[in-house]
Design a protein around this motif. Structure first.
Motif, PDB file in Angstrom:
ATOM      1  N   THR A 158       5.328   9.049   0.840  1.00 24.75           N
ATOM      2  CA  THR A 158       4.268   9.333  -0.652  1.00 24.75           C
ATOM      3  C   THR A 158       3.045   8.952  -0.091  1.00 24.75           C
ATOM      4  O   THR A 158       2.675   7.869   0.644  1.00 24.75           O
ATOM      5  CB  THR A 158       4.976   8.186  -1.531  1.00 24.75           C
ATOM      6  OG1 THR A 158       6.225   8.300  -1.690  1.00 24.75           O
ATOM      7  CG2 THR A 158       4.153   8.217  -3.045  1.00 24.75           C
ATOM      8  N   THR A 159       2.120   9.825  -0.484  1.00 21.54           N
ATOM      9  CA  THR A 159       0.458   9.463  -0.379  1.00 21.54           C
ATOM     10  C   THR A 159       0.056   8.962  -1.663  1.00 21.54           C
ATOM     11  O   THR A 159       0.243   9.609  -2.902  1.00 21.54           O
ATOM     12  CB  THR A 159      -0.034  10.831  -0.170  1.00 21.54           C
ATOM     13  OG1 THR A 159       0.292  11.336   1.138  1.00 21.54           O
ATOM     14  CG2 THR A 159      -1.776  10.634  -0.277  1.00 21.54           C
ATOM     15  N   VAL A 160      -0.794   8.012  -1.762  1.00 23.40           N
ATOM     16  CA  VAL A 160      -1.667   7.501  -2.865  1.00 23.40           C
ATOM     17  C   VAL A 160      -3.025   7.477  -2.321  1.00 23.40           C
ATOM     18  O   VAL A 160      -3.624   7.439  -1.433  1.00 23.40           O
ATOM     19  CB  VAL A 160      -1.280   5.999  -3.116  1.00 23.40           C
ATOM     20  CG1 VAL A 160       0.272   5.891  -3.677  1.00 23.40           C
ATOM     21  CG2 VAL A 160      -1.442   5.088  -2.091  1.00 23.40           C
ATOM     22  N   VAL A 210      -8.380  -3.764   6.188  1.00 23.63           N
ATOM     23  CA  VAL A 210      -7.301  -3.161   5.458  1.00 23.63           C
ATOM     24  C   VAL A 210      -5.998  -4.294   5.088  1.00 23.63           C
ATOM     25  O   VAL A 210      -5.255  -3.904   4.570  1.00 23.63           O
ATOM     26  CB  VAL A 210      -6.667  -1.809   6.036  1.00 23.63           C
ATOM     27  CG1 VAL A 210      -7.822  -0.705   6.103  1.00 23.63           C
ATOM     28  CG2 VAL A 210      -6.246  -2.120   7.738  1.00 23.63           C
ATOM     29  N   SER A 211      -6.093  -5.261   5.957  1.00 25.71           N
ATOM     30  CA  SER A 211      -4.641  -6.015   5.648  1.00 25.71           C
ATOM     31  C   SER A 211      -5.107  -6.711   4.287  1.00 25.71           C
ATOM     32  O   SER A 211      -4.070  -7.477   3.798  1.00 25.71           O
ATOM     33  CB  SER A 211      -5.082  -7.370   6.703  1.00 25.71           C
ATOM     34  OG  SER A 211      -6.116  -8.132   6.718  1.00 25.71           O
ATOM     35  N   GLN A 212      -6.388  -6.612   3.743  1.00 30.39           N
ATOM     36  CA  GLN A 212      -6.462  -7.231   2.206  1.00 30.39           C
ATOM     37  C   GLN A 212      -5.748  -6.125   1.135  1.00 30.39           C
ATOM     38  O   GLN A 212      -5.971  -6.730   0.043  1.00 30.39           O
ATOM     39  CB  GLN A 212      -7.905  -7.377   2.053  1.00 30.39           C
ATOM     40  CG  GLN A 212      -8.681  -8.243   2.948  1.00 30.39           C
ATOM     41  CD  GLN A 212      -7.829  -9.599   2.999  1.00 30.39           C
ATOM     42  OE1 GLN A 212      -7.745 -10.331   2.034  1.00 30.39           O
ATOM     43  NE2 GLN A 212      -7.609  -9.939   4.299  1.00 30.39           N
ATOM     44  N   MET A 220       0.409   1.859   4.199  1.00 27.27           N
ATOM     45  CA  MET A 220       0.101   2.125   5.828  1.00 27.27           C
ATOM     46  C   MET A 220      -1.074   3.184   5.989  1.00 27.27           C
ATOM     47  O   MET A 220      -1.280   4.056   4.934  1.00 27.27           O
ATOM     48  CB  MET A 220       1.042   2.536   6.472  1.00 27.27           C
ATOM     49  CG  MET A 220       2.179   1.283   6.187  1.00 27.27           C
ATOM     50  SD  MET A 220       3.907   1.915   6.697  1.00 27.27           S
ATOM     51  CE  MET A 220       3.986   3.583   5.711  1.00 27.27           C
ATOM     52  N   GLY A 221      -1.829   3.136   7.083  1.00 24.69           N
ATOM     53  CA  GLY A 221      -2.483   4.498   7.064  1.00 24.69           C
ATOM     54  C   GLY A 221      -3.733   4.532   6.244  1.00 24.69           C
ATOM     55  O   GLY A 221      -3.995   5.701   5.918  1.00 24.69           O
ATOM     56  N   LEU A 222      -4.297   3.485   5.756  1.00 20.09           N
ATOM     57  CA  LEU A 222      -5.407   3.480   4.849  1.00 20.09           C
ATOM     58  C   LEU A 222      -6.410   4.189   5.604  1.00 20.09           C
ATOM     59  O   LEU A 222      -6.935   3.865   6.788  1.00 20.09           O
ATOM     60  CB  LEU A 222      -5.811   2.126   4.332  1.00 20.09           C
ATOM     61  CG  LEU A 222      -4.964   1.569   3.167  1.00 20.09           C
ATOM     62  CD1 LEU A 222      -3.537   1.083   3.608  1.00 20.09           C
ATOM     63  CD2 LEU A 222      -5.617   0.397   2.369  1.00 20.09           C
ATOM     64  N   ALA A 257      -3.857   6.670   1.436  1.00 18.44           N
ATOM     65  CA  ALA A 257      -2.761   5.902   1.794  1.00 18.44           C
ATOM     66  C   ALA A 257      -1.459   6.382   1.890  1.00 18.44           C
ATOM     67  O   ALA A 257      -1.200   7.304   1.119  1.00 18.44           O
ATOM     68  CB  ALA A 257      -2.939   4.252   1.808  1.00 18.44           C
ATOM     69  N   THR A 258      -0.615   5.951   3.038  1.00 26.60           N
ATOM     70  CA  THR A 258       0.729   6.188   2.777  1.00 26.60           C
ATOM     71  C   THR A 258       1.730   5.283   2.587  1.00 26.60           C
ATOM     72  O   THR A 258       1.276   4.064   2.794  1.00 26.60           O
ATOM     73  CB  THR A 258       1.262   7.105   3.942  1.00 26.60           C
ATOM     74  OG1 THR A 258       0.307   8.112   4.369  1.00 26.60           O
ATOM     75  CG2 THR A 258       2.714   7.493   4.062  1.00 26.60           C
TER      76      THR A 258
END
Length: 552
Positions: free
Chosen positions: A496-498, A510-512, A518-520, A487-488
């Motif tokens: 940042t990317t995680v 993805v709302s959870q 974002m962008g999961l 995600a970002t």
């Protein structure tokens, strides 16, 4: 034609056709020996000037006499704290009229106004303005080979005509309120990569390691984040690479909880070794704003410390659209990107109780009644609440968040929507957040405390995660974390990317996921989340972490 008119016209033509003569010299006090000079046609005044420059305890005085233009004739002061320059002038328009030595007309007495100034470590130092310095100023200078921001006090004359500022200063901007020049404080920007200390943890557990910053980072930051929920406070320390725009102290107080960030920034390698004290006061400042308590948004909140603005925002941290209100600092109102993620449509106002308009927490009809509370384990004392028409379930949840060896467990009971009801885990290596939930749909049915359903045992799956240096580290997934995720986040001003492990429930909806991401994207193979990894910035991971704990 009248004879007098003719004489006036002839004199005017004659005066305009010749050049003014002025005394000319430049030197230190007492040795300015003038010589006569014939001015250019552009000059229309003779000027005598006294320039007093103070650096620390050292003061130098310069006297000048010269040809000039009348537009430049004024007294000015330019005060950057570490350096102050005062210019006193007298002008005249007859030959050799500028023979006098001008006294220092500008007062050194404080006038009650305050502005921020930069001392080489931060740009959030308070400067007492002097004399006629009634404006705050921000400027950029390239006097050295480093691009540098300076801040301080100045006179209206410079703000009215920036060409009057000392040479070498660009992009001057002025403002009139006390401490109004706090936004986007830059000390220096380097052309090479900065090295900073990096860590995140509860107080006392933040063990730093050295990291090389990305090219986008231009400062090393050290921060202390204090989050209070009721009588419970958690203090986090963080050190990281950052951008100078993010560097500032801020407080966001919604009554039911408050989060304070105290920061210091610097721009030399590994300069962020100190632990920053909590700079933000807990004393009431006399200002009042409205806040929401889950029943209505007309409760009165006493603002604390530097919280001099009222705020209204919308959050989608839960699946229900929710309005939050409270007190905040000018730094967040000036730069809404500094607010915690998950909050939208922020609006600020300055009068007492000014955030009253269109205050809605939930839209009421005949609806479900649920128990409502939030707190650390054992402190969640429920009260009855009537849910909005959008809510169709009562939820009880336990949220366990782990950073290193430290875990915090929160309990929550609330109205919710059934789509949000599920167990989930979000594990990005540097921290893990688990949510265990039970839902029901009869009045006040959510009285139980939910156990932690999610296992901490390795399940054999592996995904990549980011540790601040690279995103190619291997993470052993736990419990039901059967997907890899990437995600970002826009939690800081740096992209940042995680990466890490997560459960199917988050990939399906993805709302959870925790707010601010974002962008999961999810994938199921081992180490499948390896593409296009960028270095991670850790500093404000504490923001979504705490807000996820406190609100989700």
């Amino acid at each position: 034609m009248d004879l007098n008119i003719c004489i006036v016209l002839l004199c005017t033509l004659f005066a305009g056709g010749r050049s003014l003569k002025c005394n000319e010299c430049i030197d230190v006090t007492g040795s300015c020996v003038s010589k006569e000079t014939t001015c250019s046609s552009a000059a229309n005044t003779c000027a005598s000037t006294r320039v007093v420059t103070t650096t620390g305890e050292t003061t130098s005085i310069l006297q000048t006499k010269s040809c000039n233009v009348i537009q430049n004739c004024r007294n000015v002061s330019f005060n950057f704290g570490v350096l102050r320059t005062k210019l006193s002038m007298e002008c005249c328009n007859t030959d050799l009229c500028n023979s006098i030595n001008v006294p220092d007309y500008i007062s050194d007495s404080p006038n009650g106004k305050q502005c921020y100034y930069c001392d080489g470590k931060s740009c959030l130092n308070t400067l007492n303005c002097l004399g006629d310095e009634d404006y705050c100023i921000t400027a950029t200078t390239n006097i050295t080979s480093l691009s540098t921001t300076v801040k301080g006090c100045t006179t209206k004359s410079i703000c009215d005509d920036v060409s009057q500022a000392p040479s070498g200063f660009m992009g001057l901007s002025c403002c009139q309120g006390n401490l109004c020049n706090g936004v986007r404080s830059v000390t220096q920007t380097y052309g090479r990569s900065l090295k900073c200390n990096e860590c995140i943890g509860v107080t006392g557990s933040c063990v730093s390691k050295e990291t090389t910053c990305s090219s986008a980072a231009n400062t090393c930051a050290s921060a202390t984040v204090v989050t209070t929920n009721g009588d419970t406070s958690v203090t986090m320390e963080a050190k990281t690479c950052d951008v100078i725009q993010s560097c500032g102290n801020g407080s966001l107080n919604f009554g039911v909880f408050r989060s304070k960030v105290s920061m210091q920034c610097c721009n030399t390698d590994l300069c962020n070794s100190i632990n920053v004290p909590d700079y933000i006061s807990n004393s009431a400042n006399g200002k009042q704003c409205y806040y929401c308590d889950g029943k209505n948004c007309l409760n009165t909140l006493n603002c604390l410390g530097d919280e001099d603005y009222c705020i209204t925002a919308t959050t989608n941290i839960t699946s229900l659209s929710t309005t939050v209100k409270g007190c905040t600092t000018k730094s967040i109102c000036d730069e809404v990107s500094q607010a915690p993620p998950g909050f939208m449509d922020l609006s600020c106002c300055q009068e007492n109780l000014c955030n009253v308009v269109k205050s809605v927490t939930q839209t009421y009809g005949r609806a479900l009644k649920c128990n409502e509370c939030i707190g650390v384990t054992g402190s969640c004392v429920s009260k009855e609440t009537t849910c909005s028409s959008a809510a169709n379930t009562c939820a009880s949840a336990t949220v366990v968040t782990t950073i290193g060896d430290t875990s915090v467990t929160m309990e929550a009971k609330t109205c919710d929507v059934i789509q949000s009801c599920g167990n989930g885990s979000f594990n990005v290596g540097v921290f893990r957040s688990k949510v265990s939930m039970q839902c029901c749909n009869t009045d006040l049915c959510n009285s139980i405390n939910v156990p932690d359903y999610i296992s901490n045992s390795g399940n054999g799956k592996k995904c990549y995660f980011c540790d601040g240096k690279s995103c190619w580290n291997t993470l052993n997934c736990l419990g039901n974390e059967d997907y890899c995720i990437k995600a970002t986040t826009n939690i800081t001003s740096l992209p940042t990317t995680v990466k890490g492990c997560t459960t199917k429930s988050i990939c399906d909806d993805v709302s959870q996921a925790p707010s601010g991401f974002m962008g999961l994207s999810c994938c199921q193979g081992d180490l499948c989340n390896g593409a296009k990894s960028i270095t991670q910035n850790l500093l404000f991971l504490s923001w979504p972490l705490f807000f996820y704990i406190l609100i989700h």
